[in-house]
Design a protein around this motif. Sequence first.
Motif, PDB file in Angstrom:
ATOM      1  N   ILE A 233     -20.821 -24.411 -12.918  1.00  0.00           N
ATOM      2  CA  ILE A 233     -21.063 -23.838 -11.747  1.00  0.00           C
ATOM      3  C   ILE A 233     -20.316 -22.278 -11.611  1.00  0.00           C
ATOM      4  N   THR A 234     -20.893 -21.278 -11.608  1.00  0.00           N
ATOM      5  CA  THR A 234     -19.973 -19.921 -11.388  1.00  0.00           C
ATOM      6  C   THR A 234     -20.313 -19.586  -9.983  1.00  0.00           C
ATOM      7  N   LEU A 235     -19.075 -19.377  -9.070  1.00  0.00           N
ATOM      8  CA  LEU A 235     -19.393 -19.026  -7.823  1.00  0.00           C
ATOM      9  C   LEU A 235     -19.661 -17.370  -7.832  1.00  0.00           C
ATOM     10  N   PRO A 236     -20.732 -17.181  -6.883  1.00  0.00           N
ATOM     11  CA  PRO A 236     -21.222 -15.877  -7.028  1.00  0.00           C
ATOM     12  C   PRO A 236     -20.096 -14.938  -6.123  1.00  0.00           C
ATOM     13  N   GLN A 237     -20.529 -13.595  -6.110  1.00  0.00           N
ATOM     14  CA  GLN A 237     -19.687 -12.685  -5.196  1.00  0.00           C
ATOM     15  C   GLN A 237     -20.051 -13.055  -3.867  1.00  0.00           C
ATOM     16  N   PRO A 238     -19.313 -13.217  -3.058  1.00  0.00           N
ATOM     17  CA  PRO A 238     -19.628 -13.562  -1.606  1.00  0.00           C
ATOM     18  C   PRO A 238     -20.467 -12.684  -0.656  1.00  0.00           C
ATOM     19  N   ALA A 239     -21.423 -12.873  -0.008  1.00  0.00           N
ATOM     20  CA  ALA A 239     -22.456 -12.084   0.588  1.00  0.00           C
ATOM     21  C   ALA A 239     -21.541 -11.751   1.764  1.00  0.00           C
ATOM     22  N   ALA A 240     -21.836 -10.358   1.800  1.00  0.00           N
ATOM     23  CA  ALA A 240     -21.352  -9.388   2.955  1.00  0.00           C
ATOM     24  C   ALA A 240     -22.109  -9.979   4.114  1.00  0.00           C
ATOM     25  N   PRO A 241     -21.573  -9.919   5.549  1.00  0.00           N
ATOM     26  CA  PRO A 241     -22.053 -10.220   6.741  1.00  0.00           C
ATOM     27  C   PRO A 241     -23.574  -9.531   6.938  1.00  0.00           C
ATOM     28  N   ALA A 242     -24.551 -10.188   7.463  1.00  0.00           N
ATOM     29  CA  ALA A 242     -25.859  -9.503   7.955  1.00  0.00           C
ATOM     30  C   ALA A 242     -26.089  -9.003   9.453  1.00  0.00           C
ATOM     31  N   ALA A 243     -24.751  -9.013  10.021  1.00  0.00           N
ATOM     32  CA  ALA A 243     -24.702  -8.634  11.424  1.00  0.00           C
ATOM     33  C   ALA A 243     -23.222  -8.525  11.931  1.00  0.00           C
ATOM     34  N   ASN A 244     -23.018  -8.371  13.155  1.00  0.00           N
ATOM     35  CA  ASN A 244     -21.773  -8.035  13.692  1.00  0.00           C
ATOM     36  C   ASN A 244     -20.871  -9.528  13.684  1.00  0.00           C
TER      37      ASN A 244
ATOM     38  N   ILE B  67     -20.673 -21.218   0.606  1.00  0.00           N
ATOM     39  CA  ILE B  67     -19.347 -21.484   1.246  1.00  0.00           C
ATOM     40  C   ILE B  67     -18.117 -21.604   0.362  1.00  0.00           C
ATOM     41  N   LEU B  68     -18.281 -22.037  -0.747  1.00  0.00           N
ATOM     42  CA  LEU B  68     -16.807 -21.904  -1.454  1.00  0.00           C
ATOM     43  C   LEU B  68     -16.631 -20.555  -2.149  1.00  0.00           C
ATOM     44  N   ALA B  69     -17.549 -19.740  -2.295  1.00  0.00           N
ATOM     45  CA  ALA B  69     -17.458 -18.331  -2.603  1.00  0.00           C
ATOM     46  C   ALA B  69     -16.551 -17.784  -1.400  1.00  0.00           C
ATOM     47  N   GLN B  70     -17.200 -17.959  -0.282  1.00  0.00           N
ATOM     48  CA  GLN B  70     -16.340 -17.316   0.772  1.00  0.00           C
ATOM     49  C   GLN B  70     -14.834 -17.889   0.849  1.00  0.00           C
ATOM     50  N   ALA B  71     -14.768 -19.289   0.639  1.00  0.00           N
ATOM     51  CA  ALA B  71     -13.384 -19.752   0.605  1.00  0.00           C
ATOM     52  C   ALA B  71     -12.396 -19.317  -0.384  1.00  0.00           C
ATOM     53  N   ARG B  72     -13.210 -19.110  -1.607  1.00  0.00           N
ATOM     54  CA  ARG B  72     -12.142 -18.445  -2.394  1.00  0.00           C
ATOM     55  C   ARG B  72     -11.771 -17.186  -2.216  1.00  0.00           C
TER      56      ARG B  72
END
Length: 153
Positions: free
Chosen positions: A13-24, A74-79
């Motif tokens: 498992i390679t963690l992805p680049q975390p996604a940017a928020p889609a809204a405010n 979730i783990l990508a965002q946590a990292r």
Amino acid sequence: MSAIEARLASLGITLPQPAAPAANYVPFVESRGMLYISGQIPVGPNGVDYVGKLGEEFGIEEGRAAARLCAINILAQARAALGDLDRVARIVKLTGFVNGTPAFTDQPKVVNGASDFMVEIFDEKGRHARSAVGVGGLPFGVAVEVEAIIEIA
């Protein structure tokens, strides 16, 4: 490499680049020793995956895979928030939202895809409280969204 990163790598498992928020909103908030991760949807290497409803386009196994992909995100965002996943002291709570038909009632089985993944990665520290909620729709029409509360060291 942290112990958790090594465990992820051993599972391929390679963690992805975390996604940017889609809204405010922000993707995570750290407050008083806790990390709150905004709802993550099943975004994979080719973009948004698992668009459709459980009980219509998808069955339980596809729903579990979608929930697992949410947990990876979730783990990508946590990292991104912590810099090192070894700072995770405990997965406290997951909330899973399952986009299903009115007759679909197996939300817990679907959200197990995220829960099982957290236990696989963090062992006992991955055991958590949880809610699995059926909804009539989710952003971008995805099948599953999962949010997390994480205790940090």
